[in-house]
Scaffold this motif. Structure first.
Motif: not given
Length: 236
Positions: A169-172, A178-182, A190-199
């Protein structure tokens, strides 16, 4: 080691100031513990682990949740602040203390509490759902827990599936803003969260430059009345 907190049992009567203080003390405990481990200034012992398990069990409900208060009767956003976030913090602290010990009691504690922490899909309440998701991922990362959640002993669990869904979902969102909501996260978060999950290596360098740090502190920091007179508003 000693347990660096002011309260050793659930706080009665929904006293928000004390609940906020204890939550902040747990956050500081986690970060200092990880910092000391990285600096080679601390090595966990079985006594440290058992004392900390006994402490957290004083706050633990039968369903695994860690509740800073003595009642579950509170608004949903308060449950996130004083039940779900503390549950994630307890997971992170116990995981750090157990990394080299591999204690079965601690592993069972983690199994139950990680499942509880995932009860809202690691998210917050309302339009703060995604910011609190980022905060939870950050807490898990400070506890060196994210790497374990993507490895064999958590394979095919509900919690691992939720993290994979979060990653997708974060990658998307990053690919298609444009898929962002409130309340959706900005690109840096998002990039930071993905880096943490990829690390797959030591994530400490990522945590030291976290773009979440200031907002994390603003959201959770406890400020006593005396300090507030000089530095800002007290916690209500």
């Amino acid at each position: 080691m000693g347990i660096p907190v002011s309260y050793f049992s659930p706080i009665a009567d929904c006293k928000v100031r004390q609940l906020t203080q204890l939550r902040w003390e747990w956050i500081c405990w986690l970060k200092q513990l990880r910092t000391d481990i990285e600096a080679g200034a601390f090595k966990s012992t079985t006594e440290d682990l058992n004392d900390t398990l006994a402490y957290f069990e004083c706050f633990q409900r039968a369903d695994g949740y860690i509740n800073l208060g003595d009642s579950y009767e509170m608004p949903s956003d308060a449950r996130v602040d004083f039940i779900y976030i503390p549950t994630a913090l307890a997971c992170a602290i116990i995981n750090l203390l157990n990394l080299d010990i591999k204690d079965k009691r601690a592993q069972q504690f983690l199994k139950i509490t990680v499942r509880a922490a995932s009860g809202r899909k690691f998210r917050g309440s309302g339009y703060e759902a995604d910011p609190y998701l980022a905060f939870t991922l950050e807490i898990f990362a400070w506890g060196n827990l994210l790497q374990g959640l993507f490895k064999d002993r958590w394979r095919h669990t509900k919690e691992q599936a939720l993290l994979f869904d979060t990653y997708v979902r974060l990658t998307d969102l990053l690919i298609d803003p444009d898929k962002a909501t409130w309340g959706s996260l900005d690109a840096d978060w998002i990039k930071h969260c993905l880096r943490l999950m990829n690390c797959t290596a030591n994530n400490y360098s990522l945590l030291k430059i976290s773009p979440l740090a200031e907002e994390f502190k603003r959201t959770f920091q406890y400020i006593d009345l005396l300090t507030a007179l000089y530095e800002g508003s007290p916690n209500d």
